[in-house]
Structures are given as C-alpha cells and as structure tokens.
Design a protein around this motif. Sequence first.
Motif: not given
Lengths: 114, 112
Positions: A93-103, B31-37, B96-100
């Motif tokens: 996977a890749s994302s434009l910004a850090r983890a709290d963005s769309d993968y 603090d960020y919660f996506p749902w993936y299909q 802090g940008g840690r991975a999903l």
Amino acid sequence: GPKVLQIPSHQIIDMGQMVTLNCDPVSNHLYFYWYKQILGQQMEFLVNFYNGKVMEKSKLFKDQFSVERPDGSYFTLKIQPTALEDSAVYFCASSLARADSDYTFGSGTRLLVI
Amino acid sequence: QQQVRQSSQSLTVWEGETAILNCSYENSAFDYFPWYQQFPGEGPALLIAIRSVSDKKEDGRFTIFFNKREKNLSLHIKDSQPGDSATYFCAASAQGGRALIFGTGTTVSVSP
C-alpha cells in the motif's frame, strides 16, 4: 483512480529459497507499507517505509525480511530464506501523507512456499 | 492482544435491509478510523473514515457511528445491495502517523 501495481500476482517457491515481491506505488505517494493476509482474514501490518528508511515494523517482520526502494524503482519486500509459514497474500500500500490518510492497496501477491 | 476487534466474523442480510458491523478498540491513542472494503482476489479499498473528534460520518448509504468513551464504532450499510457483499475491515491508527492496524474483518453477504 490511481493504482498500486504488484508483481508477480502469484509466486510458488521452495522453502529456503529467496523471494522478492515487487510493488509500484502511486507515483506521488511518499509512504509505503507491506501487509500480510492469510486465508482472506486479518490484514497484519509488517512494515512502513518513508524517505528511504523503515519507520515502523511489527513483530511479524522477521530478520529474514527486508525492504528497499532504490530511486525510481519498485518498493520491494525480500524474504531470505523463506519458510512454510510465509505462505500468505502480501499486500503493498502507499499513501500521500502519513498513516492517518488514505491508503491505496495493490491486488496482492499470493505467495506459496512448498 | 487484538488491538482492533470486530465482533462478527460474518453477517447475512436481505437486500434492502441495514447491515450493522461493530468494531471496538483498546488503544486510547487511536484517533483515525477508516473502514476498508475488500472483494475476493482484490486488495482492500477505502470506503469511509472518521476521526475521533466526530461522532458520526455519513457518505451515501454508509454511515459510521463513533463512541469515544466506549471505544467502539459501527458501520451501517443502509439499503444493502448484493454488490455490497464483501469483507469489511475496521482499522485504526494512532497520533504521530503510526501505521494502520486492521481488525479481523466481517464478511457480509447480501441475499437478493
């Protein structure tokens, strides 16, 4: 929309051999990830990579695993040597910004170690 | 320890019904919660996402309800269609940008 390309889509390899999984991320993305999925179940985080460096890795990212992205080429996951338990689908996977963005995920490489 | 949990491994609903998928988490720093299909043979695709400052996010037939105090959230799929049959993953990431981190997934089957 933009796509992540993974090559090959399937790979069968003998236990103990080396395998390299290739990922062509979205062109302007800066963060890259590998996940492992077994039997269509949980997506297990392996590693994320930014600016030429591993930023974070999980316990699943064994010493036999390595990642790199030489300039202008694929983001790769290398497993050397492979073990039977490495059989899984590996998603890049890749994302434009850090983890709290769309993968954006690729379609996966189905790896079978025999 | 499973950081993100989805209570149902599978769910079957009739076409037109509302499917409700539940998710809970352990880490207060998420603090960020996506749902993936995810459809068979494909990679997951982002469906809808919410940040912890909100308690609801709606996008067409898909709505996330978020309860920060209880550390849980749910995805509602209104007017379910056979094309919604897929596996849905709840995910979370910390400040802090840690991975999903992904949950175990819920496979939804919509019967016509």
